[in-house]
Scaffold this motif. Structure first.
Motif, PDB file in Angstrom:
ATOM      1  N   PHE A  97      -6.181  20.324 -30.717  1.00 45.65           N
ATOM      2  CA  PHE A  97      -7.124  19.949 -31.758  1.00 45.65           C
ATOM      3  C   PHE A  97      -8.538  19.645 -31.263  1.00 45.65           C
ATOM      4  O   PHE A  97      -9.484  19.714 -32.035  1.00 45.65           O
ATOM      5  N   PHE A  98      -8.693  19.282 -29.997  1.00 49.00           N
ATOM      6  CA  PHE A  98     -10.039  18.936 -29.525  1.00 49.00           C
ATOM      7  C   PHE A  98     -10.135  19.051 -28.010  1.00 49.00           C
ATOM      8  O   PHE A  98      -9.126  19.039 -27.298  1.00 49.00           O
ATOM      9  N   ALA A  99     -11.378  19.174 -27.526  1.00 47.88           N
ATOM     10  CA  ALA A  99     -11.637  19.219 -26.086  1.00 47.88           C
ATOM     11  C   ALA A  99     -11.301  17.872 -25.474  1.00 47.88           C
ATOM     12  O   ALA A  99     -11.751  16.828 -25.966  1.00 47.88           O
ATOM     13  N   THR A 100     -10.528  17.884 -24.395  1.00 45.59           N
ATOM     14  CA  THR A 100     -10.070  16.630 -23.799  1.00 45.59           C
ATOM     15  C   THR A 100     -10.726  16.315 -22.457  1.00 45.59           C
ATOM     16  O   THR A 100     -10.453  15.281 -21.862  1.00 45.59           O
ATOM     17  N   THR A 101     -11.590  17.213 -21.970  1.00 41.34           N
ATOM     18  CA  THR A 101     -12.297  16.966 -20.713  1.00 41.34           C
ATOM     19  C   THR A 101     -13.691  17.564 -20.776  1.00 41.34           C
ATOM     20  O   THR A 101     -13.900  18.594 -21.435  1.00 41.34           O
ATOM     21  N   ALA A 102     -14.624  16.946 -20.085  1.00 45.03           N
ATOM     22  CA  ALA A 102     -16.003  17.443 -20.031  1.00 45.03           C
ATOM     23  C   ALA A 102     -16.263  18.295 -18.799  1.00 45.03           C
ATOM     24  O   ALA A 102     -17.388  18.740 -18.572  1.00 45.03           O
ATOM     25  N   LYS A 103     -15.242  18.584 -18.019  1.00 46.59           N
ATOM     26  CA  LYS A 103     -15.429  19.196 -16.700  1.00 46.59           C
ATOM     27  C   LYS A 103     -16.066  20.582 -16.727  1.00 46.59           C
ATOM     28  O   LYS A 103     -16.739  20.965 -15.787  1.00 46.59           O
ATOM     29  N   VAL A 104     -15.833  21.369 -17.771  1.00 48.95           N
ATOM     30  CA  VAL A 104     -16.297  22.759 -17.751  1.00 48.95           C
ATOM     31  C   VAL A 104     -17.261  23.053 -18.901  1.00 48.95           C
ATOM     32  O   VAL A 104     -17.256  24.134 -19.478  1.00 48.95           O
ATOM     33  N   GLN A 105     -18.116  22.098 -19.222  1.00 51.26           N
ATOM     34  CA  GLN A 105     -19.027  22.276 -20.343  1.00 51.26           C
ATOM     35  C   GLN A 105     -20.492  22.422 -19.942  1.00 51.26           C
ATOM     36  O   GLN A 105     -21.336  22.703 -20.792  1.00 51.26           O
ATOM     37  N   ASP A 106     -20.831  22.272 -18.667  1.00 54.80           N
ATOM     38  CA  ASP A 106     -22.235  22.286 -18.255  1.00 54.80           C
ATOM     39  C   ASP A 106     -22.972  23.551 -18.698  1.00 54.80           C
ATOM     40  O   ASP A 106     -24.149  23.506 -19.075  1.00 54.80           O
ATOM     41  N   PHE A 107     -22.287  24.693 -18.649  1.00 49.74           N
ATOM     42  CA  PHE A 107     -22.957  25.968 -18.930  1.00 49.74           C
ATOM     43  C   PHE A 107     -23.461  26.054 -20.365  1.00 49.74           C
ATOM     44  O   PHE A 107     -24.421  26.771 -20.655  1.00 49.74           O
ATOM     45  N   VAL A 108     -22.821  25.321 -21.291  1.00 45.16           N
ATOM     46  CA  VAL A 108     -23.212  25.397 -22.700  1.00 45.16           C
ATOM     47  C   VAL A 108     -24.654  24.928 -22.893  1.00 45.16           C
ATOM     48  O   VAL A 108     -25.390  25.438 -23.740  1.00 45.16           O
ATOM     49  N   ALA A 109     -25.083  23.960 -22.090  1.00 47.90           N
ATOM     50  CA  ALA A 109     -26.397  23.352 -22.266  1.00 47.90           C
ATOM     51  C   ALA A 109     -27.536  24.348 -22.135  1.00 47.90           C
ATOM     52  O   ALA A 109     -28.567  24.212 -22.818  1.00 47.90           O
ATOM     53  N   PRO A 131     -21.980  16.234 -23.631  1.00 47.82           N
ATOM     54  CA  PRO A 131     -20.744  17.015 -23.723  1.00 47.82           C
ATOM     55  C   PRO A 131     -19.698  16.236 -24.526  1.00 47.82           C
ATOM     56  O   PRO A 131     -19.783  15.014 -24.665  1.00 47.82           O
ATOM     57  N   TYR A 132     -18.692  16.954 -25.019  1.00 50.35           N
ATOM     58  CA  TYR A 132     -17.732  16.345 -25.953  1.00 50.35           C
ATOM     59  C   TYR A 132     -16.324  16.430 -25.409  1.00 50.35           C
ATOM     60  O   TYR A 132     -15.824  17.528 -25.133  1.00 50.35           O
ATOM     61  N   ALA A 133     -15.675  15.277 -25.274  1.00 52.72           N
ATOM     62  CA  ALA A 133     -14.309  15.260 -24.746  1.00 52.72           C
ATOM     63  C   ALA A 133     -13.568  14.017 -25.218  1.00 52.72           C
ATOM     64  O   ALA A 133     -12.767  13.443 -24.487  1.00 52.72           O
ATOM     65  N   SER A 134     -13.823  13.594 -26.460  1.00 48.21           N
ATOM     66  CA  SER A 134     -13.252  12.331 -26.939  1.00 48.21           C
ATOM     67  C   SER A 134     -12.543  12.445 -28.284  1.00 48.21           C
ATOM     68  O   SER A 134     -11.856  11.507 -28.691  1.00 48.21           O
ATOM     69  N   GLY A 135     -12.715  13.542 -29.006  1.00 52.84           N
ATOM     70  CA  GLY A 135     -12.034  13.744 -30.272  1.00 52.84           C
ATOM     71  C   GLY A 135     -12.506  12.868 -31.401  1.00 52.84           C
ATOM     72  O   GLY A 135     -11.915  12.874 -32.485  1.00 52.84           O
ATOM     73  N   ASP A 136     -13.596  12.119 -31.201  1.00 54.25           N
ATOM     74  CA  ASP A 136     -14.015  11.095 -32.154  1.00 54.25           C
ATOM     75  C   ASP A 136     -15.441  11.279 -32.659  1.00 54.25           C
ATOM     76  O   ASP A 136     -16.085  10.310 -33.080  1.00 54.25           O
ATOM     77  N   PHE A 137     -15.933  12.506 -32.615  1.00 54.74           N
ATOM     78  CA  PHE A 137     -17.318  12.790 -33.015  1.00 54.74           C
ATOM     79  C   PHE A 137     -18.308  11.900 -32.251  1.00 54.74           C
ATOM     80  O   PHE A 137     -19.280  11.411 -32.816  1.00 54.74           O
ATOM     81  N   HIS A 138     -18.040  11.675 -30.976  1.00 58.53           N
ATOM     82  CA  HIS A 138     -18.915  10.882 -30.095  1.00 58.53           C
ATOM     83  C   HIS A 138     -19.087   9.444 -30.590  1.00 58.53           C
ATOM     84  O   HIS A 138     -20.075   8.788 -30.230  1.00 58.53           O
ATOM     85  N   SER A 139     -18.167   8.928 -31.395  1.00 61.56           N
ATOM     86  CA  SER A 139     -18.438   7.637 -32.046  1.00 61.56           C
ATOM     87  C   SER A 139     -17.418   6.549 -31.757  1.00 61.56           C
ATOM     88  O   SER A 139     -17.492   5.461 -32.330  1.00 61.56           O
TER      89      SER A 139
END
Length: 371
Positions: A97-109, A131-139
């Motif tokens: 359902f959601f991204a669980t790690t921020a490890k491979v997101q740098d390239f998106v920036a 980056p997003y890895a919390s499932g909570d809309f960063h909140s």
């Protein structure tokens, strides 16, 4: 014959080696990109990681934010997306359902709105990227505990803690910008609506402020309960959620507080193939895409736009059609991280539309797609 087979074998190996090299190069520039940790003074135009102490992804791995200083006294605060958890089941089945790690997101920036392309009007701005890895809309500020057989497991819905720690660490490098753009796609768009007021408070020098939500619409009667009970979102944020439309509630509250001192924008593809899938899960318990689900989404989106226009008189809307499936007519999900410069409705790109709003010309495009 043996000589021919030997040549064929060598050729196959050579081709495979070339393909492997090409794939390796592509991966090295995408999912395997890892920007250096910021130490000392950052160089203008170079990406760095900032990994504040105590920040954590939902699976317990490290979390980090990204920063790139620009030559202009203007800042983009940019929230990534990647799914959501709305209940205990979705938390326990995280990766579904959601991204669980921020490890491979740098390239998106460095793609889309964050690129240094000459066609990007924001290329010389400073970027603060979440980056997003919390499932909570960063909140979130909470932990969800559950039993997996005889073992207790923990899902960290710590998005707000991560965001806040990163902003505290990054702000000393930013100075006193005169212009602020708060933007995010998908789950990051939901975050933009939830956290824009918090972000704005951190930039008292910014007099030109724009907030842009990209591709964020899910209707759910339990948003307040999820934010308050599962994510442990700060009360001042969670209490704005009074209906089944999180983004409409949050942007309406932002407008009611700040009025036309903030330019508010919303964009979405008219039959978003990913949002309809998550909406189907909320409605039926099953993630599905179909023409019928697209029809329902198009109707919900029309009602969402109507609500925004009634509640926020100065709102800018961009409804677009891209990547349309010829059978279902369902369309691409999100645009700011990828083809944000493509000319769409009225031969205007989403980047053009955002930049016009930043410069005081708030427009709407593509509303006819909802009829």
């Amino acid at each position: 014959m043996k000589k021919v087979m030997k040549i064929v074998g060598i050729t196959i190996i050579a081709v495979a080696a070339i393909v492997a090299i090409i794939v390796g190069v592509i991966l090295s520039k995408t999912v395997f990109v890892k920007h250096p940790e910021l130490k000392g003074e950052p160089e203008i135009g170079k990406w760095y990681r900032i990994t504040p102490e105590g920040t954590i992804s939902s699976d317990g791995s490290e979390w980090h934010g990204l920063i790139r200083l620009g030559s202009e006294n203007k800042v983009v605060v940019y929230f990534f997306g990647g799914g959501a958890s709305i209940n205990g089941y979705t938390s326990e089945h995280g990766k579904e359902f959601f991204a669980t790690t921020a490890k491979v997101q740098d390239f998106v920036a460095s793609g889309g709105i964050g690129s240094t392309s000459e066609e990007n009007p924001f290329r010389d701005w400073t970027y603060l990227v979440l980056p997003y890895a919390s499932g909570d809309f960063h909140s979130g500020t909470g932990e969800y505990h559950y039993m997996d057989g005889s073992k207790e497991r923990v899902v960290y819905h710590n998005g707000y803690n991560n965001y806040s720690a990163f902003m505290d660490a990054a702000m000393p490098y930013v100075g006193n910008p005169d212009t602020l753009l708060v933007i995010g796609f998908s789950a990051g768009g939901f975050a933009t609506s939830l956290l824009a007021d918090d972000v704005i408070d951190r930039f008292p020098s910014a007099e030109n402020i724009t907030v842009c939500v990209d591709s964020s619409l899910l209707l759910y009667d339990g948003w307040h309960e999820t934010a308050d009970g599962l994510w442990k979102t700060p009360t001042v944020i969670a209490d704005r959620l009074v209906s089944d439309n999180l983004v409409l509630d949050s942007l309406t509250a932002l407008y009611n507080k700040r009025g036309d001192t903030v330019k508010i924008l919303f964009d979405c593809s008219y039959r978003d193939d990913t949002l309809q899938e998550y909406q189907a899960y909320i409605r039926t318990g099953t993630m599905t895409r179909s023409k019928e689900n697209g029809d329902l989404f198009q109707k919900d989106l029309a009602e969402m736009v109507d609500g925004l226009q009634k509640n926020i008189l100065s709102v800018g809307i961009f409804i677009w059609k891209y990547g349309e499936n010829p059978e279902t007519h369902n369309t691409q999900h999100t645009i700011i991280s990828s083809n944000v410069f493509d000319k769409l409705e009225a031969e205007v790109s989403v980047a053009d539309w955002i930049y016009a709003a930043v410069n005081g010309n708030v427009q709407s495009h593509g509303l006819e797609l909802l009829k």
